[in-house]
Design a protein around this motif. Structure first.
Motif, mmCIF file in Angstrom:
data_model
loop_
_atom_site.group_PDB
_atom_site.id
_atom_site.type_symbol
_atom_site.label_atom_id
_atom_site.label_comp_id
_atom_site.label_asym_id
_atom_site.label_seq_id
_atom_site.Cartn_x
_atom_site.Cartn_y
_atom_site.Cartn_z
ATOM 1 N N MET A 1 21.906 -23.627 -1.070
ATOM 2 C CA MET A 1 21.055 -23.999 0.047
ATOM 3 C C MET A 1 19.667 -24.358 -0.491
ATOM 4 S SD MET A 1 20.451 -21.704 3.385
ATOM 5 C CE MET A 1 19.648 -22.354 4.760
ATOM 6 N N THR A 2 19.141 -25.493 -0.100
ATOM 7 C CA THR A 2 17.831 -25.927 -0.576
ATOM 8 C C THR A 2 16.742 -25.352 0.321
ATOM 9 O OG1 THR A 2 17.936 -27.931 0.735
ATOM 10 C CG2 THR A 2 18.737 -28.077 -1.526
ATOM 11 N N PRO A 3 15.618 -24.974 -0.275
ATOM 12 C CA PRO A 3 14.521 -24.439 0.544
ATOM 13 C C PRO A 3 13.915 -25.538 1.417
ATOM 14 C CG PRO A 3 13.838 -24.659 -1.738
ATOM 15 C CD PRO A 3 15.292 -25.005 -1.682
ATOM 16 N N GLU A 4 13.331 -25.115 2.518
ATOM 17 C CA GLU A 4 12.666 -26.071 3.404
ATOM 18 C C GLU A 4 11.459 -26.662 2.687
ATOM 19 O OE1 GLU A 4 11.669 -25.231 7.451
ATOM 20 O OE2 GLU A 4 13.293 -23.777 7.599
ATOM 21 N N PRO A 5 11.207 -27.938 2.895
ATOM 22 C CA PRO A 5 10.023 -28.531 2.263
ATOM 23 C C PRO A 5 8.748 -27.937 2.863
ATOM 24 C CG PRO A 5 11.075 -30.104 3.743
ATOM 25 C CD PRO A 5 11.954 -28.883 3.689
ATOM 26 N N ARG A 6 7.726 -27.874 2.040
ATOM 27 C CA ARG A 6 6.427 -27.358 2.489
ATOM 28 C C ARG A 6 5.822 -28.353 3.474
ATOM 29 N NH1 ARG A 6 3.722 -23.834 -0.686
ATOM 30 N NH2 ARG A 6 4.693 -24.692 -2.532
ATOM 31 N N ARG A 12 0.795 -22.923 5.967
ATOM 32 C CA ARG A 12 2.068 -22.950 5.230
ATOM 33 C C ARG A 12 2.131 -24.099 4.236
ATOM 34 N NH1 ARG A 12 5.957 -20.829 10.011
ATOM 35 N NH2 ARG A 12 5.284 -18.673 9.795
ATOM 36 N N THR A 15 -0.320 -23.826 -1.318
ATOM 37 C CA THR A 15 0.407 -23.136 -2.382
ATOM 38 C C THR A 15 -0.179 -21.732 -2.522
ATOM 39 O OG1 THR A 15 -1.121 -23.791 -4.137
ATOM 40 C CG2 THR A 15 0.704 -25.327 -3.618
#
Length: 77
Positions: A1-6, A12, A15
């Motif tokens: 599962m890929t993390p949600e883009p920032r 949020r 960094t």
């Protein structure tokens, strides 16, 4: 599962290092003092601040300080 883009804007979007720089600036530290404490160059701190200003839609350190205080009350940072 890929993390949600920032996200591009808001707390949020920052960094972890940008959050640290924002807190140091809001506490009244100069770029040089923040750089020493964070192990960065003053130029890197300035670069992070420009990104922080853009992401939080603020123009001054005073506005950043108010945004940090508000975010701390809301537990966003």
């Amino acid at each position: 599962m890929t993390p949600e883009p920032r996200p591009a804007f808001g707390w949020r979007a920052l960094t972890p290092v940008e959050r640290q720089v924002a807190r140091h600036a809001a506490e009244g530290r100069t770029n040089r003092a923040a750089a020493v404490e964070l192990g960065l160059s003053p130029n890197t701190v300035a670069t992070h601040l420009r990104a922080i200003y853009r992401k939080l839609s603020v123009d001054t350190r005073v506005e950043l300080t108010l945004a940090v205080r508000e975010a701390q009350l809301d537990s966003d940072i």
